[in-house]
Design a protein around this motif. Structure first.
Motif, short mmCIF file in Angstrom:
data_model
loop_
_atom_site.label_atom_id
_atom_site.label_comp_id
_atom_site.label_asym_id
_atom_site.label_seq_id
_atom_site.Cartn_x
_atom_site.Cartn_y
_atom_site.Cartn_z
N THR A 1 0.82 -1.22 0.00
CA THR A 1 0.00 0.00 0.00
C THR A 1 0.85 1.26 0.00
N ASP A 2 2.12 1.13 0.29
CA ASP A 2 3.04 2.28 0.28
C ASP A 2 3.51 2.50 -1.16
N GLU A 3 3.12 3.64 -1.74
CA GLU A 3 3.40 3.89 -3.17
C GLU A 3 4.89 3.90 -3.47
N LYS A 4 5.70 4.46 -2.57
CA LYS A 4 7.14 4.53 -2.82
C LYS A 4 7.76 3.13 -2.81
N LYS A 5 7.35 2.33 -1.83
CA LYS A 5 7.87 0.96 -1.75
C LYS A 5 7.41 0.14 -2.95
N ARG A 6 6.16 0.37 -3.34
CA ARG A 6 5.60 -0.36 -4.48
C ARG A 6 6.37 -0.02 -5.76
N TYR A 7 6.68 1.25 -5.93
CA TYR A 7 7.43 1.71 -7.10
C TYR A 7 8.81 1.04 -7.13
N ARG A 8 9.47 0.96 -5.98
CA ARG A 8 10.79 0.32 -5.89
C ARG A 8 10.69 -1.17 -6.22
N LEU A 9 9.63 -1.81 -5.70
CA LEU A 9 9.43 -3.24 -5.96
C LEU A 9 9.22 -3.51 -7.45
N LEU A 10 8.50 -2.61 -8.12
CA LEU A 10 8.26 -2.78 -9.56
C LEU A 10 9.57 -2.74 -10.34
N TRP A 11 10.43 -1.80 -10.00
CA TRP A 11 11.72 -1.73 -10.67
C TRP A 11 12.59 -2.95 -10.33
N PHE A 12 12.46 -3.43 -9.09
CA PHE A 12 13.18 -4.63 -8.69
C PHE A 12 12.72 -5.82 -9.54
N ALA A 13 11.40 -5.94 -9.69
CA ALA A 13 10.83 -7.02 -10.50
C ALA A 13 11.30 -6.91 -11.95
N TRP A 14 11.35 -5.68 -12.46
CA TRP A 14 11.78 -5.50 -13.85
C TRP A 14 13.24 -5.92 -14.04
N GLU A 15 14.08 -5.59 -13.08
CA GLU A 15 15.49 -5.98 -13.19
C GLU A 15 15.64 -7.50 -13.23
N LEU A 16 14.73 -8.22 -12.56
CA LEU A 16 14.79 -9.68 -12.58
C LEU A 16 14.24 -10.25 -13.87
N ASN A 17 13.33 -9.52 -14.51
CA ASN A 17 12.79 -9.97 -15.80
C ASN A 17 12.39 -8.76 -16.63
N PRO A 18 13.33 -8.22 -17.42
CA PRO A 18 13.04 -6.99 -18.19
C PRO A 18 12.11 -7.20 -19.38
#
Length: 435
Positions: free
Chosen positions: A62-79
Motif C-alpha cells: 500500500t506504500d506507493e514509494k515501496k511499491r514503485y521500488r518493488l516494480l523496478w526490482f521485478a523488472w530488473e529480474l525480468n526486463p
C-alpha cells in the motif's frame, strides 16, 4: 544495469533488445542505489526471490514509494515482462512524468505489439505535450488495432479536440459513444466540444446523459452550469452551482458562471463581489473587468464601475468601451464619454445604430463635433434613424427596461442596413475634431 539471467513466462514472447533494455534501465531511479543494486545481484545469484514473487508482492503493497521500488526490482529480474513495465508506466503517469512514461510505453509496444491501450496511453501523453502529429499517429494506430474499443476512438477525438478540429473530434467521440454509451470520459469531452461549437442544445443533452451516469461529475456539472448561463436559465445555473460547491472546491470557471447567473437575476452587487474575487488573480482579464463594470453600472454605481472600465485592457474592447462611455456619461463627464464612444466606433468598424444614437445624444446640434459626426452617416435614411433614436435614447439615466429593448431594436434595424463605407478614416477625422 539490467542483465544476467532472466525468467520469461513464454519463450515465444517478443523481447527487448539490449539497446532497448539499456534505455529503460536509464529511467530506473534506483540504478545507482548501492543497496538496490546489491539486492538485485543477490536475487539473481540465489535465484530467489523470483520475478513473479516480487511482482505479485506489489499488489499487496500500500506504500506507493515501496511499491514503485518493488516494480523496478521485478523488472530488473525480468526486463521482458510487459505487465511489470505497464505498471511502472502507470506509476510514471500518476506522477505526470510524461517523457519517461512514453519511453516505457514504447518498450511495452515491443513486448505487446497488438495491445492498443499502450498506443492510446502514448497518444494521451503526447497530447499533453502538445505533440499532436505524433499523438494522432499513435491514436489512429490504436483504432486499427482495436476498432471496437471505445477508448481508441476517444483518444483520436481528444487529439482532434486539442487541434481544434472540432468536427472530426465530434465524429470520433460519437463513434466511441455508439460503442460504449456509458464512457464517462467520452461524454465529458463531447459535451465540451459541442459547447465550444455552440451546438448548445446537443451539448446539454450529452451533459444530462453524463450526469445521469455520474451525478457528481465535476466536468459535467461545470458544463451544465455554463450551458444554463448561455440559455439565460439563471435560476437553474444557481441551483447547479450550489450543488457543485457542496461537492468540489470553488473554481474560477464556476465563479464566472455564478457571476453571470447573478447578473441575469439582477443581483448586480452580488455578481460584482464574485468578479472582484476573481480579479484578485486575473487582474487584467478583459472579460472579468467588463462584468465588474457592467454590474456596477446596472447597480447605479457608475463611479465604482469606472475603477474597472477605465482599465487600459479595455481600450480595444467594444463592449468595454460601450460600458465606459455609459458610466462616464452617468457621472457627468460628457466629453470623456464622447471620446470613449469615438474610440468604440474605431474599434468596432461597423457600429450599431445605438452607438450612433448615443453620439448624437452626447454631441447635440451646436456641439463642435456634431458636423464631423454627420460624416459617419452619409446615408440620409440612416442619419434620420440615428437622429430619431437619439431623441428617445435615455442616456443620462442609464438603461431602464425600455432602454434595453430600444437598444436591441435599433441595433437590429442597423444590422439590416447596408453599411459598407470605411468607418475608421471618418472616425479619425471626428477624433481630431475636424468639421
Amino acid at each position: 544495469m539490467s542483465g544476467g539471467p532472466e525468467n520469461t513466462e513464454h519463450a515465444k514472447r517478443p523481447k527487448l533488445t539490449l539497446e532497448q533494455r539499456k534505455e529503460v534501465s536509464s529511467l530506473n531511479p534506483f540504478r545507482n542505489d548501492p543497496t538496490f543494486v546489491a539486492e538485485v545481484q543477490e536475487a539473481r545469484k540465489a535465484k530467489s526471490p523470483r520475478h513473479h514473487e516480487v511482482f505479485q508482492s506489489t499488489f499487496e503493497c500500500t506504500d506507493e514509494k515501496k511499491r514503485y521500488r518493488l516494480l523496478w526490482f521485478a523488472w530488473e529480474l525480468n526486463p521482458h515482462h510487459h505487465k511489470t513495465l505497464a505498471k511502472i508506466a502507470d506509476a510514471e503517469l500518476k506522477q505526470k512524468n510524461l517523457q519517461p512514461a512514453i519511453k516505457i510505453l514504447k518498450a511495452c509496444t515491443v513486448l505487446e505489439p497488438e495491445n492498443a491501450i499502450n498506443y492510446t496511453q502514448i497518444a494521451a501523453c503526447l497530447v499533453s505535450l502538445k505533440e499532436f502529429a505524433d499523438a494522432l499517429k499513435n491514436a489512429e494506430h490504436a483504432v486499427r488495432l482495436a476498432p471496437r474499443d471505445a477508448r481508441t476512438h476517444c483518444i483520436v477525438g481528444r487529439v482532434y479536440k486539442e487541434m481544434h478540429s472540432d468536427a472530426q473530434a465530434v465524429a470520433s467521440f460519437e463513434t466511441a459513444i455508439r460503442i460504449d454509451p456509458t464512457n464517462i470520459l467520452t461524454l465529458q469531452e463531447l459535451s465540451i466540444v459541442l459547447a465550444r461549437m455552440r451546438r448548445n442544445t446537443e451539448a446539454l443533452s450529452v451533459v444530462q446523459a453524463l450526469l445521469k451516469l455520474k451525478p457528481t461529475d465535476r466536468t459535467g456539472l461545470r458544463t451544465h452550469i455554463m450551458l444554463s448561463v448561455v440559455f439565460k436559465n439563471s435560476a437553474e445555473a444557481l441551483k447547479l452551482i450550489q450543488r457543485y460547491e457542496s461537492l468540489h472546491p470553488e473554481s474560477e470557471r464556476v465563479l464566472s458562471s455564478k457571476a453571470h447567473a447573478l447578473f441575469y437575476e439582477r443581483r448586480y452587487l452580488e455578481a460584482a463581489a464574485i468578479v472582484e474575487k476573481i480579479l484578485k488573480t486575473y487582474s487584467d482579464n478583459i472579460r472579468y473587468l467588463t462584468i465588474a463594470g457592467a454590474s456596477y453600472v446596472w447597480a447605479g454605481k457608475s463611479d465604482v464601475a469606472l475603477r474597472y472600465l477605465a482599465h487600459p485592457a479595455l481600450n480595444q474592447s467594444e463592449h468595454g468601451l460601450w460600458l465606459r462611455s455609459k458610466a462616464l456619461a452617468q457621472v457627468g463627464r460628457r466629453e470623456d464619454a464622447l471620446t470613449a464612444l469615438i474610440s468604440l466606433i474605431q474599434v468596432s468598424g461597423k457600429p450599431k445604430l445605438s452607438y450612433l444614437a448615443a453620439l448624437f445624444s452626447l454631441a447635440p446640434e451646436g456641439h463642435p463635433k456634431h458636423v464631423a459626426i454627420q460624416t459617419l452617416l452619409r446615408d440620409p435614411i440612416l442619419y434620420a434613424q440615428a437622429v430619431d433614436a437619439s431623441r428617445r435614447f435615455n442616456w443620462e439615466q442609464g438603461d431602464t427596461e425600455a432602454d434595453i429593448e430600444f437598444s436591441k431594436s435599433v441595433a437590429n434595424s442597423f444590422n439590416q442596413l447596408t453599411y459598407d463605407r470605411p468607418v475608421n478614416k471618418v472616425a479619425v477625422r471626428v477624433t481630431k475634431g475636424t468639421h
